[in-house]
Design a protein around this motif. Structure first.
Motif, PDB file in Angstrom:
ATOM      1  N   LEU A  86       5.154   3.985   7.776  1.00  0.00           N
ATOM      2  CA  LEU A  86       4.880   2.959   8.891  1.00  0.00           C
ATOM      3  C   LEU A  86       3.454   3.531   9.666  1.00  0.00           C
ATOM      4  O   LEU A  86       2.958   3.112  10.731  1.00  0.00           O
ATOM      5  CB  LEU A  86       6.093   3.958   9.755  1.00  0.00           C
ATOM      6  N   GLY A  87       2.786   4.445   8.776  1.00  0.00           N
ATOM      7  CA  GLY A  87       1.015   3.981   9.352  1.00  0.00           C
ATOM      8  C   GLY A  87       1.029   5.730   9.125  1.00  0.00           C
ATOM      9  O   GLY A  87      -0.486   5.582  10.149  1.00  0.00           O
ATOM     10  N   TYR A 109       7.827  -3.176   6.265  1.00  0.00           N
ATOM     11  CA  TYR A 109       9.250  -3.041   5.491  1.00  0.00           C
ATOM     12  C   TYR A 109      10.350  -3.100   5.521  1.00  0.00           C
ATOM     13  O   TYR A 109      10.916  -2.203   6.938  1.00  0.00           O
ATOM     14  CB  TYR A 109       8.794  -1.426   4.598  1.00  0.00           C
ATOM     15  N   PRO A 162       3.438   6.975  -0.660  1.00  0.00           N
ATOM     16  CA  PRO A 162       4.447   6.708   0.749  1.00  0.00           C
ATOM     17  C   PRO A 162       5.594   7.111  -1.233  1.00  0.00           C
ATOM     18  O   PRO A 162       6.769   7.380  -0.008  1.00  0.00           O
ATOM     19  CB  PRO A 162       4.508   6.016   1.569  1.00  0.00           C
ATOM     20  N   ALA A 163       5.965   5.794  -2.179  1.00  0.00           N
ATOM     21  CA  ALA A 163       6.678   5.188  -2.704  1.00  0.00           C
ATOM     22  C   ALA A 163       7.340   7.108  -3.365  1.00  0.00           C
ATOM     23  O   ALA A 163       8.252   6.942  -3.276  1.00  0.00           O
ATOM     24  CB  ALA A 163       6.005   4.272  -3.015  1.00  0.00           C
ATOM     25  N   GLN A 212      -1.399  13.242  11.351  1.00  0.00           N
ATOM     26  CA  GLN A 212      -0.393  12.709  12.305  1.00  0.00           C
ATOM     27  C   GLN A 212       1.074  13.435  12.250  1.00  0.00           C
ATOM     28  O   GLN A 212       1.414  14.328  12.961  1.00  0.00           O
ATOM     29  CB  GLN A 212      -0.188  11.598  12.225  1.00  0.00           C
ATOM     30  N   CYS A 252      -4.245   3.717   6.525  1.00  0.00           N
ATOM     31  CA  CYS A 252      -3.014   3.531   7.490  1.00  0.00           C
ATOM     32  C   CYS A 252      -2.636   2.810   8.553  1.00  0.00           C
ATOM     33  O   CYS A 252      -1.166   2.555   8.437  1.00  0.00           O
ATOM     34  CB  CYS A 252      -3.002   5.566   8.641  1.00  0.00           C
ATOM     35  N   PRO A 253      -3.478   2.471   9.169  1.00  0.00           N
ATOM     36  CA  PRO A 253      -3.420   0.951  10.109  1.00  0.00           C
ATOM     37  C   PRO A 253      -3.271  -0.138   9.600  1.00  0.00           C
ATOM     38  O   PRO A 253      -1.884  -1.125  10.502  1.00  0.00           O
ATOM     39  CB  PRO A 253      -4.791   1.511  11.018  1.00  0.00           C
ATOM     40  N   LEU A 255       0.824  -1.219  -0.094  1.00  0.00           N
ATOM     41  CA  LEU A 255      -0.206  -0.139   0.496  1.00  0.00           C
ATOM     42  C   LEU A 255       1.285   1.465   0.136  1.00  0.00           C
ATOM     43  O   LEU A 255       0.672   2.622   0.423  1.00  0.00           O
ATOM     44  CB  LEU A 255      -1.207   0.190   1.250  1.00  0.00           C
ATOM     45  N   LEU A 256       2.250   1.030  -0.770  1.00  0.00           N
ATOM     46  CA  LEU A 256       3.302   2.181  -0.967  1.00  0.00           C
ATOM     47  C   LEU A 256       2.878   3.194  -1.816  1.00  0.00           C
ATOM     48  O   LEU A 256       2.831   3.896  -1.967  1.00  0.00           O
ATOM     49  CB  LEU A 256       4.631   1.988  -0.845  1.00  0.00           C
ATOM     50  N   ARG A 263       5.063   4.680  16.853  1.00  0.00           N
ATOM     51  CA  ARG A 263       4.634   5.867  17.581  1.00  0.00           C
ATOM     52  C   ARG A 263       3.340   6.273  16.888  1.00  0.00           C
ATOM     53  O   ARG A 263       1.891   6.182  17.084  1.00  0.00           O
ATOM     54  CB  ARG A 263       5.428   7.254  17.413  1.00  0.00           C
ATOM     55  N   TYR A 264       3.003   5.614  15.499  1.00  0.00           N
ATOM     56  CA  TYR A 264       2.462   5.794  14.556  1.00  0.00           C
ATOM     57  C   TYR A 264       0.916   4.908  14.255  1.00  0.00           C
ATOM     58  O   TYR A 264      -0.627   5.282  13.842  1.00  0.00           O
ATOM     59  CB  TYR A 264       2.550   6.074  12.658  1.00  0.00           C
ATOM     60  N   ARG A 303      12.658  -2.445  13.458  1.00  0.00           N
ATOM     61  CA  ARG A 303      11.804  -1.474  13.252  1.00  0.00           C
ATOM     62  C   ARG A 303      10.061  -2.289  12.615  1.00  0.00           C
ATOM     63  O   ARG A 303       9.663  -2.418  12.593  1.00  0.00           O
ATOM     64  CB  ARG A 303      12.037  -0.248  11.931  1.00  0.00           C
ATOM     65  N   ALA A 316       7.673   3.320  14.479  1.00  0.00           N
ATOM     66  CA  ALA A 316       7.206   2.201  14.033  1.00  0.00           C
ATOM     67  C   ALA A 316       5.901   2.134  15.353  1.00  0.00           C
ATOM     68  O   ALA A 316       4.561   1.691  14.579  1.00  0.00           O
ATOM     69  CB  ALA A 316       7.539   0.918  13.509  1.00  0.00           C
ATOM     70  N   ARG A 332      -7.798   7.151   2.115  1.00  0.00           N
ATOM     71  CA  ARG A 332      -6.292   7.182   2.474  1.00  0.00           C
ATOM     72  C   ARG A 332      -6.229   7.076   3.430  1.00  0.00           C
ATOM     73  O   ARG A 332      -5.043   6.334   3.987  1.00  0.00           O
ATOM     74  CB  ARG A 332      -5.688   7.994   2.211  1.00  0.00           C
ATOM     75  N   ARG A 333      -7.218   7.204   4.612  1.00  0.00           N
ATOM     76  CA  ARG A 333      -6.713   7.269   5.904  1.00  0.00           C
ATOM     77  C   ARG A 333      -6.609   6.177   6.527  1.00  0.00           C
ATOM     78  O   ARG A 333      -6.458   5.789   7.880  1.00  0.00           O
ATOM     79  CB  ARG A 333      -8.069   8.442   7.261  1.00  0.00           C
ATOM     80  N   ARG A 388      -1.527  -0.103   7.168  1.00  0.00           N
ATOM     81  CA  ARG A 388       0.793   0.020   6.691  1.00  0.00           C
ATOM     82  C   ARG A 388       1.307  -0.353   8.256  1.00  0.00           C
ATOM     83  O   ARG A 388       1.835  -1.040   8.092  1.00  0.00           O
ATOM     84  CB  ARG A 388       0.673   1.317   6.309  1.00  0.00           C
ATOM     85  N   GLY A 389       0.438   0.785   9.052  1.00  0.00           N
ATOM     86  CA  GLY A 389       1.147   0.075  10.113  1.00  0.00           C
ATOM     87  C   GLY A 389       1.741  -0.889  10.997  1.00  0.00           C
ATOM     88  O   GLY A 389       2.351  -0.793  11.764  1.00  0.00           O
TER      89      GLY A 389
END
Lengths: 230, 397
Positions: B306-307, A89, B389-390, B312, A80-81, A55-56, A111-112, A156, A109, A76-77, A83-84
């Motif tokens: 990293l999310g 990666y 991100p990429a 944020q 995020c979770p 999902l980059l 924090r988000y 990480r 890693a 998009r929002r 990915r996190g």
């Protein structure tokens, strides 16, 4: 199935503004605990495939499913979770943040995803200890060797114990000794923790560690000669 | 409490310096504009606070500072005009008679006052004394100095000052008013009359020859007149002009208008300086902050991998922008204040002050740097979070 790509395609604009196809209708499935190598010549779309799975970046066509969720349809929002928490990666160029110490890079890693620092700290320290970089925790990336940077980046990537780790040429900038450490860790991740690992590599010895290998050629999966065995 | 170290991440030194230069430029130009504004406003306030009367045929710019003779009988006549509250006879002499007498607001002056008569200027009922005391009734041989007058000669309370071969004891130094009184040496009226007599050969001859009907009480270059509460000062001034022959009256409203017209160039200059300061400081600051954010595009790509959510990232970047903007702003203000203090110290020898770092200017500069820094950081962040991100990692590589 942990992750599934269905007919994903990606096209970039070349330097002359003309479209350049990087991936064309690729289907991939990876099960939990599976170690999959992605091999192929330079420019065949290996890194693009990894970016789409992680999902980059979004595919132009096709879908990515994570467990039973079509993550490419998420906002998009909402991505995020995923990915996190669910994806780790490891990049060829380490991608550590130069202004943070090794320990803070690892803790980033947490924090988000809203994980408290005090909860993540002992995990981070244990990981760094195991990878032999705990004594470098207060050093900045520029003060670390390539092998140390990659080990910090690995810490990480696995800090949140993601079910999927994506590694893009993680040994590309390392010597034999450091490369072996990282490959052994990835292998161990599948065996001991049941995480799935997708490894992009040029190295035959690295691909040989995988349960199976996918070969890409000009943006398409090369199924000639049985793509499923390393 | 958030520590500065956390607000100001590593590697921001040059960003802070860039902002400091921009804010420093803005503050320095602003301080020059503030100084000129205060000078013009101070002059305006002064002329609106009293009706100035001089001997006939002499304007405020000439006769009021030596030459104009306003005799005691005329002063008495002025006191009787309806609407007049007090009349304060004055002797105003240029410290250096060879200096052009036109620039009465910038030259150093000896002002003779009778401390027994209340100050007639409604804006300056009492001149602010920084050290020592003001003149008292019955004083002789003493002086109270304006701040620039004292500073340029390194005089303080207790010092001695020679004016026209007469020695005075400094009994007080005024606070800075940033207008004419800063360059005054204020002495008792009788001492000022004596200095005038010593300087003017014509007066010496007149008094040596018996002076006729003239006495020392007639030796006034002018008078400051105040009006009773509720009276229209311009109307009172016109009444004095009509009822008392042989005097030259300045109408406060007209003089104020004339002053404004004559300082129109300075007003335009001020506007130009202010606009220039805002453009230079603003461009420098916003460019530095947005460049610093764009420079870290790779880091933001990594964080999104990293999310990190858009919010944020925005919060993080705004926090950093706030840290660097406040630090840069404070350093810039410090830089401008240090340079300004050095320049002021140098020009003080000529009785001048070039910069005025007023609290409102400093507060404006700080708020300006924070707001502009935040806007620039928000703009850069919005541009960055649009990227995948990429893509962000690729562009920052």
């Amino acid at each position: 199935m942990l992750i599934r790509a269905v007919g994903v395609s990606k096209t970039y604009r070349g330097p002359d503004g003309q479209p350049v196809s990087a991936l064309e209708g690729v289907d991939v499935e990876v099960k939990p605990g599976e170690f999959v190598a992605v091999a192929g010549p330079s420019g065949c779309g290996k890194s693009t495939l990894l970016n789409l799975l992680g999902l980059l970046e979004p595919p132009d066509r096709g879908e990515i499913w994570f467990d039973d969720v079509c993550v490419t349809r998420l906002s998009r929002r909402a991505q995020c979770p995923v990915r996190g928490r669910s994806i780790g990666y490891v990049f060829q160029s380490f991608l550590l943040i130069s202004g943070l110490t090794a320990l803070d890079n690892v803790l980033l890693a947490a924090r988000y995803v809203g994980r408290p620092r005090r909860e993540a700290l002992p995990v981070a320290e244990a990981l760094m200890e195991r990878l032999g970089v705990a004594h470098r925790r207060a050093h900045y990336p520029a003060q670390l060797s390539g092998g140390e940077q990659q080990r910090v980046a690995y810490c990480r990537a696995v800090l949140n114990a993601p079910p999927l780790v994506l590694a893009d040429e993680p040994t590309g900038n390392l010597d034999e000794g450091h490369a072996a450490v990282i490959l052994a860790e990835l292998r161990e991740l599948c065996r001991a923790r049941g995480a799935a690992v997708i490894l992009v590599t040029h190295r035959a010895d690295a691909a040989a560690l995988a349960d199976r290998a996918l070969r890409l050629r000009a943006g398409r999966l090369d199924t000639r000669g049985g793509a499923e065995s390393p | 409490m958030v520590s500065l170290g956390r607000l100001l991440p590593r590697g921001y030194l040059f960003t802070v310096l860039g902002i400091a230069v921009g804010v420093g430029g803005l503050v320095a130009l602003g301080a020059m504009a503030e100084r000129i504004t205060r000078f013009i406003d101070g002059g305006d306030r002064f002329v609106l606070g009293q009706i100035s009367v001089a001997g006939e045929g002499m304007g405020m710019g000439t006769g009021f500072t030596a030459g104009g003779l306003l005799r005691a009988s005329r002063i008495e006549a002025i006191r009787r005009v309806a609407g007049v509250a007090t009349v304060q006879p004055q002797v105003m002499l240029p410290l250096n008679p060879t200096t052009s007498q036109f620039l009465t607001l910038t030259q150093e002056l000896i002002l003779g006052l009778d401390p027994a008569v209340p100050m007639s200027n409604r804006q300056y009922r009492e001149l602010p004394v920084r050290s020592g005391r003001f003149l008292r009734a019955g004083d002789r041989g003493v002086a109270v100095l304006g701040s620039d007058f004292a500073a340029s000669r390194r005089l303080g309370t207790g010092s001695r000052l020679d004016l026209g071969r007469k020695s005075f004891e400094v009994v007080g130094v005024l606070d800075k008013t940033l207008t004419a009184p800063d360059r005054f040496a204020i002495v008792p009226l009788d001492d000022a009359r004596e200095l005038w007599l010593r300087r003017d050969p014509l007066l010496v001859q007149v008094f040596a020859g018996g002076a006729g009907t003239m006495s020392r009480a007639d030796l006034n270059t002018g008078a400051a007149v105040s009006w009773i509460d509720g009276a229209d000062p311009d109307a009172v001034a016109r009444r004095i002009q009509a009822e008392v022959p042989g005097v030259n009256v300045t109408i406060p409203g007209e003089l104020s208008r004339l002053l404004r017209e004559s300082t129109a160039f300075f007003s335009a200059l001020l506007f130009g300086i202010g606009a220039l300061g805002l453009v230079i400081g603003g461009l420098s600051l916003s460019n530095t902050v947005s460049a610093a954010v764009f420079e870290r595009i790779r880091d933001f790509g990594i964080k999104r991998a990293l999310g990190a959510t858009d919010l944020q990232l925005l919060r993080e970047i705004l926090g950093e922008a706030l840290g660097v903007s406040v630090t840069g702003g404070v350093v810039g203000i410090g830089l401008a204040a240090a340079i300004g203090a050095l320049v002021n110290l140098r020009v003080l020898r000529q009785g001048q002050q070039l910069f005025l770092f007023s609290p409102r200017l400093l507060a404006f500069a700080l708020v300006f740097s924070v707001v502009l820094g935040a806007l620039a950081a928000t703009y850069a962040t919005v541009r960055i979070v649009r990227l995948s991100p990429a893509e962000a990692i690729r562009r920052g590589a």
